[in-house]
Design a protein around this motif. Sequence first.
Motif, short mmCIF file in Angstrom:
data_model
loop_
_atom_site.label_atom_id
_atom_site.label_comp_id
_atom_site.label_asym_id
_atom_site.label_seq_id
_atom_site.Cartn_x
_atom_site.Cartn_y
_atom_site.Cartn_z
N ILE A 1 15.89 -7.37 -9.60
CA ILE A 1 17.01 -7.81 -10.81
C ILE A 1 17.77 -6.67 -11.09
N SER A 2 18.58 -7.09 -11.99
CA SER A 2 19.74 -6.13 -12.32
C SER A 2 18.93 -5.19 -13.51
N PRO A 3 19.61 -4.19 -13.73
CA PRO A 3 19.05 -3.11 -14.63
C PRO A 3 19.00 -3.73 -16.00
N ILE A 4 17.84 -3.50 -16.64
CA ILE A 4 17.72 -4.20 -18.22
C ILE A 4 17.58 -2.89 -19.19
N THR A 5 17.31 -1.67 -18.61
CA THR A 5 17.00 -0.62 -19.65
C THR A 5 18.42 -0.22 -20.47
N SER A 6 17.86 0.20 -21.82
CA SER A 6 18.86 0.76 -22.69
C SER A 6 20.00 1.62 -22.47
N ARG A 7 21.17 1.25 -22.83
CA ARG A 7 22.34 2.24 -22.40
C ARG A 7 21.91 3.75 -22.96
N ILE A 8 21.54 3.78 -24.11
CA ILE A 8 21.23 5.09 -24.77
C ILE A 8 20.33 6.07 -23.96
N THR A 9 19.47 5.48 -22.88
CA THR A 9 18.67 6.13 -22.28
C THR A 9 19.28 6.38 -20.81
N PHE B 1 0.94 -1.32 0.02
CA PHE B 1 0.19 0.06 -0.10
C PHE B 1 0.83 1.27 0.16
N SER B 2 0.84 1.92 -1.26
CA SER B 2 1.57 3.53 -0.92
C SER B 2 0.94 4.39 -1.37
N ALA B 3 1.30 5.79 -0.61
CA ALA B 3 0.85 6.87 -0.97
C ALA B 3 2.17 7.72 -1.48
N PHE B 4 2.03 8.37 -2.65
CA PHE B 4 3.14 9.05 -3.24
C PHE B 4 2.97 10.44 -3.79
N LEU B 5 3.99 11.21 -3.80
CA LEU B 5 4.00 12.40 -4.48
C LEU B 5 5.05 12.58 -5.58
N GLY B 6 4.73 12.58 -6.86
CA GLY B 6 5.85 12.82 -7.90
C GLY B 6 5.70 11.81 -9.01
N ASN B 7 6.82 11.28 -9.51
CA ASN B 7 6.93 10.42 -10.58
C ASN B 7 7.26 9.00 -9.88
N PHE B 8 6.05 8.29 -9.63
CA PHE B 8 6.19 6.93 -8.88
C PHE B 8 6.25 5.84 -9.59
N GLU B 9 7.47 5.01 -9.74
CA GLU B 9 7.85 3.92 -10.29
C GLU B 9 7.30 3.85 -11.94
N PRO B 10 7.84 4.62 -12.66
CA PRO B 10 7.37 4.91 -14.14
C PRO B 10 7.87 3.72 -15.01
N ILE B 11 6.97 3.53 -15.87
CA ILE B 11 7.53 2.79 -17.00
C ILE B 11 8.54 3.16 -17.76
N GLY B 12 9.75 2.24 -17.81
CA GLY B 12 10.87 2.92 -18.45
C GLY B 12 12.05 3.18 -17.82
N SER B 13 11.95 3.14 -16.61
CA SER B 13 12.98 3.22 -15.52
C SER B 13 13.32 2.00 -14.90
N ASP B 14 12.58 0.72 -14.96
CA ASP B 14 12.78 -0.49 -14.60
C ASP B 14 13.01 -0.49 -12.89
N VAL B 15 12.27 0.58 -12.49
CA VAL B 15 12.41 0.77 -10.84
C VAL B 15 11.42 -0.24 -10.36
N PHE B 16 10.33 -0.26 -10.74
CA PHE B 16 9.64 -1.33 -10.33
C PHE B 16 9.63 -2.74 -10.23
N LEU B 17 10.68 -3.17 -11.41
CA LEU B 17 10.97 -4.37 -11.52
C LEU B 17 12.21 -4.80 -10.37
N GLN B 18 12.95 -3.55 -10.31
CA GLN B 18 14.27 -3.92 -9.16
C GLN B 18 13.61 -3.82 -7.90
#
Length: 407
Positions: free
Chosen positions: A131-139, A109-126
């Motif tokens: 897991i280890s980071p999977i996003t592209s090196r160019i980003t 259960f989370s309450a948040f302010l800001g950009n919370f675990e957005p798609i594209g950052s792999d923060v949610f998966l981590q």
Amino acid sequence: MAGKKKIFFFLVAVIPHIFFAASFSGLAGIKGDFSSKSDTSGFNPQLNLSAFFSGQLDITSNFLVRSELSIQTSDVIETKLFSETDATFCIDELSFTYIKPFLGITQYFSAFLGNFEPIGSDVFLQRQFGISPITSRITESYLGLRGSTVFPFYGAGASYIIHVNNKPLAFGMSLYGNSREYKDSRKNQLNMDFRFATVLPFLTADFAAGFGAPLDNEYSRKKVILLIEELYLHTGVDLLIGNNYTNSLFIQAGFENLPIIPGNSKSEINSNELYILVEPRLYAKKFRSHLTFFSLPSQTVKKLSFIDEENTLGINLSVFTENLYINNKDFTFGFHTTLSFKDKDFFDLKRITEFFDSEFSIKVSPFVTLPVMSGELKFMLQAKLNGITQKTWQENFKFNIGYKSQL
């Protein structure tokens, strides 16, 4: 007065125990971009800084507090660094999460302010699967959550996530409010998103989809509780077919706002809000190679290192090795070669013959990453090849140095 004394002594007694029992972890990074100013003749140096800090405080095993801050500065050489310097500061996340196991699942259960675990950052998966980071090196970005995201948002709300115990499955929903530009005005918007994620040996996926409903204040004087005239759909996916140790295919895709309007109005995706990144990855014994096709929003490109600010469509080849050693410490060496086109997007591919008359950029970016203390120190030189022959050739070189460290 007696009551206030009791509260004071209670806080003095309890707060130290809370912080003594709490544990802290985090990540911080800073990068400096050294280049020549483009509006002067000759070499006129400038240095811009980018930095972020993210931290997690475990108050108890069931209650977490997370925050992330980022900052970008203007030229610190001109302002002498210790004087007043123009800068953009942002609180990218402030969230409170309560964790509750229940009948074979773990609830968040989370309450948040800001950009919370957005798609594209792999923060949610981590956070969910470690897991280890999977996003592209160019980003890669030194702006944390404010870097490359498929459909960025900044709002306040709540999230409920279920993680199935002993299975790599997580799903849930979030409800949040934000504001966005709508035609010629800014309106508040209510959003509801649904999410699903899984991590398998040869498949990693994080998918989110939802809708936003602008709340029309024009009708506040009338006898209505809530008026919604249209909806805006948004969606995004992070997908890795394979894994970090095999040949694989990485895909990021989505869009920010697709209007759904009653009547005969035609719904179309704004090309500047379409995010597409397709990256085949070759995993060899001695080296790795990533070939990246991208069509990105202009607001995303401005935050990236390897692409010129207005060049939204292109291709990037990255070749690197992680099998080099200095004094028994491994380091990474490689390069990026990027071809990108100005003010083009995925939809322009159907008129590919027009690309020959378009403004483009060819950029080469060799880099080296070294382990330093508990983090990594990265050096990179960038050269815009098709601009070197010009009189203002010095503008086409940039050197940057960045450092990230676990706390």
